[in-house]
Design a protein around this motif. Structure first.
Motif, PDB file in Angstrom:
ATOM      1  N   ALA A   1       0.830  -1.205   0.000  1.00 59.47           N
ATOM      2  CA  ALA A   1       0.000   0.000   0.000  1.00 59.47           C
ATOM      3  C   ALA A   1       0.869   1.262   0.000  1.00 59.47           C
ATOM      4  CB  ALA A   1      -0.939  -0.002   1.202  1.00 59.47           C
ATOM      5  N   ILE A   2       1.927   1.267   0.789  1.00 62.01           N
ATOM      6  CA  ILE A   2       2.819   2.426   0.834  1.00 62.01           C
ATOM      7  C   ILE A   2       3.544   2.584  -0.506  1.00 62.01           C
ATOM      8  CG2 ILE A   2       4.946   3.340   1.879  1.00 62.01           C
ATOM      9  CD1 ILE A   2       2.429   3.809   3.553  1.00 62.01           C
ATOM     10  N   LYS A   3       3.988   1.474  -1.084  1.00 62.45           N
ATOM     11  CA  LYS A   3       4.636   1.533  -2.396  1.00 62.45           C
ATOM     12  C   LYS A   3       3.666   2.106  -3.431  1.00 62.45           C
ATOM     13  CE  LYS A   3       6.886  -1.170  -6.025  1.00 62.45           C
ATOM     14  NZ  LYS A   3       6.567  -0.147  -6.975  1.00 62.45           N
ATOM     15  N   SER A   4       2.441   1.644  -3.387  1.00 65.82           N
ATOM     16  CA  SER A   4       1.423   2.132  -4.317  1.00 65.82           C
ATOM     17  C   SER A   4       1.182   3.632  -4.116  1.00 65.82           C
ATOM     18  CB  SER A   4       0.124   1.355  -4.110  1.00 65.82           C
ATOM     19  OG  SER A   4      -0.906   1.887  -4.881  1.00 65.82           O
ATOM     20  N   LEU A   5       1.107   4.074  -2.866  1.00 69.66           N
ATOM     21  CA  LEU A   5       0.910   5.494  -2.564  1.00 69.66           C
ATOM     22  C   LEU A   5       2.057   6.322  -3.138  1.00 69.66           C
ATOM     23  CD1 LEU A   5      -0.437   7.897  -1.139  1.00 69.66           C
ATOM     24  CD2 LEU A   5       0.750   7.210   0.946  1.00 69.66           C
ATOM     25  N   LYS A   6       3.276   5.881  -2.906  1.00 63.44           N
ATOM     26  CA  LYS A   6       4.427   6.624  -3.416  1.00 63.44           C
ATOM     27  C   LYS A   6       4.417   6.665  -4.945  1.00 63.44           C
ATOM     28  CE  LYS A   6       7.499   4.414  -0.757  1.00 63.44           C
ATOM     29  NZ  LYS A   6       8.776   4.039  -0.103  1.00 63.44           N
ATOM     30  N   ASP A   7       4.145   5.524  -5.577  1.00 59.32           N
ATOM     31  CA  ASP A   7       4.101   5.467  -7.047  1.00 59.32           C
ATOM     32  C   ASP A   7       3.031   6.400  -7.608  1.00 59.32           C
ATOM     33  OD1 ASP A   7       6.123   3.585  -6.962  1.00 59.32           O
ATOM     34  OD2 ASP A   7       4.818   1.877  -7.422  1.00 59.32           O
ATOM     35  N   LYS A   8       1.850   6.379  -6.994  1.00 61.11           N
ATOM     36  CA  LYS A   8       0.764   7.247  -7.460  1.00 61.11           C
ATOM     37  C   LYS A   8       1.112   8.719  -7.278  1.00 61.11           C
ATOM     38  CE  LYS A   8      -3.057   4.065  -6.471  1.00 61.11           C
ATOM     39  NZ  LYS A   8      -4.215   3.842  -5.571  1.00 61.11           N
ATOM     40  N   PHE A   9       1.730   9.037  -6.151  1.00 60.68           N
ATOM     41  CA  PHE A   9       2.090  10.423  -5.861  1.00 60.68           C
ATOM     42  C   PHE A   9       3.118  10.931  -6.874  1.00 60.68           C
ATOM     43  CE2 PHE A   9       3.693  13.920  -3.137  1.00 60.68           C
ATOM     44  CZ  PHE A   9       2.481  14.513  -2.863  1.00 60.68           C
ATOM     45  N   VAL A  10       4.132  10.112  -7.152  1.00 64.49           N
ATOM     46  CA  VAL A  10       5.129  10.467  -8.165  1.00 64.49           C
ATOM     47  C   VAL A  10       4.439  10.637  -9.513  1.00 64.49           C
ATOM     48  CG1 VAL A  10       7.128   9.617  -9.468  1.00 64.49           C
ATOM     49  CG2 VAL A  10       7.097   9.416  -6.979  1.00 64.49           C
ATOM     50  N   GLY A  11       3.540   9.720  -9.849  1.00 61.61           N
ATOM     51  CA  GLY A  11       2.820   9.783 -11.126  1.00 61.61           C
ATOM     52  C   GLY A  11       2.006  11.048 -11.285  1.00 61.61           C
ATOM     53  N   ILE A  12       1.321  11.445 -10.232  1.00 63.76           N
ATOM     54  CA  ILE A  12       0.499  12.664 -10.280  1.00 63.76           C
ATOM     55  C   ILE A  12       1.371  13.896 -10.502  1.00 63.76           C
ATOM     56  CG2 ILE A  12      -0.842  14.228  -8.797  1.00 63.76           C
ATOM     57  CD1 ILE A  12      -2.280  11.734  -7.726  1.00 63.76           C
ATOM     58  N   ILE A  13       2.469  13.992  -9.771  1.00 64.13           N
ATOM     59  CA  ILE A  13       3.357  15.145  -9.923  1.00 64.13           C
ATOM     60  C   ILE A  13       3.935  15.180 -11.337  1.00 64.13           C
ATOM     61  CG2 ILE A  13       5.530  16.207  -9.169  1.00 64.13           C
ATOM     62  CD1 ILE A  13       4.903  15.074  -6.337  1.00 64.13           C
TER      63      ILE A  13
ATOM     64  N   ASN B   1      12.439  12.573 -19.594  1.00 62.92           N
ATOM     65  CA  ASN B   1      12.839  13.358 -18.420  1.00 62.92           C
ATOM     66  C   ASN B   1      13.305  12.462 -17.270  1.00 62.92           C
ATOM     67  OD1 ASN B   1       9.934  14.491 -19.533  1.00 62.92           O
ATOM     68  ND2 ASN B   1      11.524  16.064 -19.474  1.00 62.92           N
ATOM     69  N   TYR B   2      14.218  11.580 -17.548  1.00 59.99           N
ATOM     70  CA  TYR B   2      14.669  10.606 -16.550  1.00 59.99           C
ATOM     71  C   TYR B   2      15.137  11.287 -15.260  1.00 59.99           C
ATOM     72  CZ  TYR B   2      16.984   6.604 -14.485  1.00 59.99           C
ATOM     73  OH  TYR B   2      17.341   5.602 -13.636  1.00 59.99           O
ATOM     74  N   HIS B   3      15.980  12.304 -15.400  1.00 59.82           N
ATOM     75  CA  HIS B   3      16.527  12.991 -14.225  1.00 59.82           C
ATOM     76  C   HIS B   3      15.419  13.614 -13.382  1.00 59.82           C
ATOM     77  CE1 HIS B   3      18.502  16.339 -12.044  1.00 59.82           C
ATOM     78  NE2 HIS B   3      19.462  15.461 -11.894  1.00 59.82           N
ATOM     79  N   GLU B   4      14.464  14.236 -14.038  1.00 58.40           N
ATOM     80  CA  GLU B   4      13.371  14.892 -13.325  1.00 58.40           C
ATOM     81  C   GLU B   4      12.485  13.879 -12.600  1.00 58.40           C
ATOM     82  OE1 GLU B   4      14.347  15.510 -16.392  1.00 58.40           O
ATOM     83  OE2 GLU B   4      14.717  17.660 -16.549  1.00 58.40           O
ATOM     84  N   VAL B   5      12.169  12.767 -13.274  1.00 59.57           N
ATOM     85  CA  VAL B   5      11.364  11.720 -12.635  1.00 59.57           C
ATOM     86  C   VAL B   5      12.102  11.167 -11.422  1.00 59.57           C
ATOM     87  CG1 VAL B   5      10.348   9.420 -12.918  1.00 59.57           C
ATOM     88  CG2 VAL B   5      10.105  11.113 -14.741  1.00 59.57           C
ATOM     89  N   ALA B   6      13.404  10.960 -11.567  1.00 59.54           N
ATOM     90  CA  ALA B   6      14.209  10.454 -10.438  1.00 59.54           C
ATOM     91  C   ALA B   6      14.179  11.421  -9.270  1.00 59.54           C
ATOM     92  CB  ALA B   6      15.647  10.207 -10.894  1.00 59.54           C
ATOM     93  N   LYS B   7      14.243  12.716  -9.560  1.00 58.24           N
ATOM     94  CA  LYS B   7      14.223  13.718  -8.491  1.00 58.24           C
ATOM     95  C   LYS B   7      12.872  13.718  -7.760  1.00 58.24           C
ATOM     96  CE  LYS B   7      16.649  17.785  -8.281  1.00 58.24           C
ATOM     97  NZ  LYS B   7      17.061  19.119  -8.745  1.00 58.24           N
ATOM     98  N   VAL B   8      11.793  13.632  -8.523  1.00 57.41           N
ATOM     99  CA  VAL B   8      10.456  13.572  -7.915  1.00 57.41           C
ATOM    100  C   VAL B   8      10.325  12.295  -7.073  1.00 57.41           C
ATOM    101  CG1 VAL B   8       7.976  13.359  -8.381  1.00 57.41           C
ATOM    102  CG2 VAL B   8       9.347  14.994  -9.694  1.00 57.41           C
ATOM    103  N   ALA B   9      10.773  11.171  -7.628  1.00 57.13           N
ATOM    104  CA  ALA B   9      10.688   9.893  -6.898  1.00 57.13           C
ATOM    105  C   ALA B   9      11.503   9.949  -5.610  1.00 57.13           C
ATOM    106  CB  ALA B   9      11.165   8.748  -7.786  1.00 57.13           C
ATOM    107  N   PHE B  10      12.660  10.575  -5.667  1.00 55.49           N
ATOM    108  CA  PHE B  10      13.486  10.711  -4.473  1.00 55.49           C
ATOM    109  C   PHE B  10      12.791  11.573  -3.432  1.00 55.49           C
ATOM    110  CE2 PHE B  10      16.522  13.043  -1.910  1.00 55.49           C
ATOM    111  CZ  PHE B  10      17.181  11.992  -1.291  1.00 55.49           C
TER     112      PHE B  10
END
Length: 176
Positions: A112-124, A135-144
């Motif tokens: 559930a936490i993994k899903s929350l983080k993935d969804k949050f990164v996806g929305i941003i 935009n690999y670098h940007e996605v990595a920064k958001v995920a971090f």
């Protein structure tokens, strides 16, 4: 959505969290949940496949509230001046910490936490027209940012030191 459905789901959601203050979530039974929510078992099974499905849907309902403010996060602002974004994430975490902690010892917590983080990164990323291919670098920064904040908060609970977490995240994001 039909008012009865909303009322039933709201009653179940509240019952889950009331029962969670008394016992571990994975020990809650359908019968006691129905009793606490004021519904019968057949109504429960109209809405949920199992107790785990119910708990997952309650967690999803709760996380939807957190995800809502992800729509307003601007990548450029976050990247150059992350203080406000980190503050917003920590505000949401603090506001909902009691709910997160109740789910912490359940069998579906990690997924559930993994899903929350993935969804949050996806929305941003979606709201900033950022994609992994271009935009690999940007996605990595958001995920971090998202994962780092969430993991630090969870790991350091109950010794949550908001000022320290905020400083660590902001300093780390500002580095190139």
């Amino acid at each position: 959505m039909d008012k009865r459905i909303v009322r039933t789901r709201h009653a179940v959601f509240n019952a889950v969290f009331e029962l969670a203050t008394e016992k571990e979530l994975d020990k809650i039974t359908v019968v006691e949940l129905c009793e606490k929510a004021g519904i019968n078992k057949s109504t429960f099974y109209l809405h949920y496949k199992s107790i785990n499905d119910c708990l997952q849907k309650c967690f999803d309902l709760f996380t939807d509230k957190i995800l809502e403010f992800g729509k307003d996060i601007d990548y450029n602002t976050m990247s150059v001046s992350p203080e406000e974004t980190v503050k917003k994430i920590l505000d949401a975490a603090e506001k909902n910490m009691a709910y997160v902690l109740k789910f912490k010892n359940t069998v579906f917590y990690d997924s559930a936490i993994k899903s929350l983080k993935d969804k949050f990164v996806g929305i941003i990323c979606e709201n900033n027209s950022i994609n992994l291919k271009d935009n690999y670098h940007e996605v990595a920064k958001v995920a971090f940012l998202v994962g780092g904040c969430a993991d630090l908060i969870i790991m350091l609970t109950p010794d949550f030191n908001r000022d320290e977490i905020e400083k660590i995240m902001v300093d780390t994001i500002k580095r190139k």
